[in-house]
Design an enzyme around this catalytic site. Structure first.
Site, PDB file in Angstrom:
ATOM      1  CG  HIS A  92       1.042  -6.860   3.055  1.00 56.13           C
ATOM      2  ND1 HIS A  92       1.418  -5.474   2.712  1.00 56.13           N
ATOM      3  CD2 HIS A  92      -0.322  -6.845   3.043  1.00 56.13           C
ATOM      4  CE1 HIS A  92       0.149  -4.791   2.506  1.00 56.13           C
ATOM      5  NE2 HIS A  92      -0.609  -5.628   2.551  1.00 56.13           N
ATOM      6  NE  ARG A 151      -4.797  -7.939  -6.815  1.00 53.27           N
ATOM      7  CZ  ARG A 151      -5.833  -7.550  -7.660  1.00 53.27           C
ATOM      8  NH1 ARG A 151      -5.841  -7.379  -8.880  1.00 53.27           N
ATOM      9  NH2 ARG A 151      -6.886  -7.149  -6.835  1.00 53.27           N
ATOM     10  CG  HIS A 163      -1.719  -1.478   1.558  1.00 50.44           C
ATOM     11  ND1 HIS A 163      -2.425  -1.517   0.474  1.00 50.44           N
ATOM     12  CD2 HIS A 163      -1.472  -2.325   2.319  1.00 50.44           C
ATOM     13  CE1 HIS A 163      -3.080  -2.935   0.680  1.00 50.44           C
ATOM     14  NE2 HIS A 163      -2.456  -3.201   2.087  1.00 50.44           N
ATOM     15  CD  GLU A 177      -2.972  -3.897   5.652  1.00 50.31           C
ATOM     16  OE1 GLU A 177      -4.120  -3.702   5.678  1.00 50.31           O
ATOM     17  OE2 GLU A 177      -2.226  -4.531   4.914  1.00 50.31           O
TER      18      GLU A 177
END
Length: 322
Positions: A178, A198, A103, A120
């Site tokens: 990740h 992605r 991200h 996150e």
């Protein structure tokens, strides 16, 4: 209207990699065999949560913010984020591996997508034997070596694999590659953002037979290519106490592991509070009402609350504030 403990209708997300645990274990409203996510509390455009309990039932989170502002969010939160709810809360069931992704940070996300970045954390609720996560690289990389690995289909050889069990907690900062591995069920706390780059998807095809979109070029300027062991969260597990887990600029998360009732004075807290039940069940009560909560459920407590009483015989709760 007094702001009692608020529960929200789950927003279910069907995913290529999803399964049936959210429905079977948490009784979530899904009838598919590929349900990947339950969005518990969301201000994301097009997916705004609605109250599920009490007199405010059916009211959107955005409308609550419009009507109650500082009373709901806290003055400091409003000063910082305005009328945008800054946190997105999810439960995720990975029946299969998720794509390798990352991200962008706030600056890139604002410039490219007029969005927040996406920092996150994950709390592992359940993991099949042998399940793992991918978190970061297993060595320091140069950009060209990374690009070559994509061209040669050898990216997986450069990634760091982490075995997991219930209670393991991970902090995923922006830029870190990740992926959630097959067989992992977790609670996710993140900035309000749905921006994901992605970079590898195991050459899988969607239900229409198409390869899913990759974001190879966008990701290049967003990736942290260094090897960093900064992702496992070490925390105390003292019973019937509030134990600190994560304290970052975007959210603060604690765990409360209870086998008896607990009273909390939150008068000085200038933020809303979120409680995610990751084990057991409890009743959460403030001055204006109460709500029951069980494993796989979430409740929002307004910033105007001063006193919180948690009644339980056994429960583990993640407490999230700003």
């Amino acid at each position: 209207m007094k702001l009692y403990p608020l529960k929200f209708d789950a927003i279910m997300k069907d995913r290529l990699w999803g399964g049936e645990k959210l429905q079977k274990l948490f009784n979530k409203p899904s009838k598919t065999e590929t349900t990947g996510e339950s969005w518990e509390l969301s201000g994301v455009k097009g997916d705004v949560s609605k109250v599920a309990n009490g007199e405010l039932s059916g009211t959107s989170l955005n409308q609550l913010i419009e009507d109650y502002s500082e009373k709901l969010l806290g003055e400091s939160v409003v000063n910082r984020f305005g009328k945008e709810f800054p946190i997105l809360i999810k439960f995720i069931d990975a029946k299969e591996d998720l794509s390798i992704q990352l991200h962008p940070n706030d600056e890139l996300a604002k410039e490219r997508h007029d969005s927040f970045g996406k920092t996150e954390m994950w709390y592992i609720m359940d993991a099949d034997p042998g399940a793992n996560l991918i978190v970061g690289f297993n060595k320091n990389l140069e950009k060209q070596e990374y690009k070559s690995s994509l061209e040669n289909n050898t990216l997986l050889d450069l990634l760091n694999y982490e075995p997991v069990k219930e209670g393991d907690t991970f902090f995923i900062n922006t830029g870190k590659v990740h992926a959630i591995g097959a067989g992992v069920l977790l609670a996710e706390i993140q900035q309000t953002s749905d921006i994901t780059y992605r970079v590898f998807d195991f050459n899988r095809k969607d239900k229409d037979g198409n390869l899913r979109e990759l974001h190879t070029d966008l990701a290049l300027d967003a990736i942290d290519f260094s090897k960093k062991d900064d992702f496992r969260v070490v925390y105390d597990r003292e019973k019937n106490k509030v134990n600190k887990m994560v304290d970052c600029p975007y959210f603060k998360t604690n765990i409360i592991d209870l086998d008896s009732d607990l009273n909390l004075d939150i008068t000085a807290r200038d933020s809303f509070s979120i409680y995610m039940c990751v084990s057991g069940s409890a009743t959460i009560e403030n001055e204006f009402g109460s709500s029951s909560i069980q494993k796989g459920e979430t409740v929002l407590i307004a910033a105007s609350s001063d006193i919180l009483k948690i009644t339980t015989k056994e429960a583990k709760l993640l407490e999230v504030t700003i």
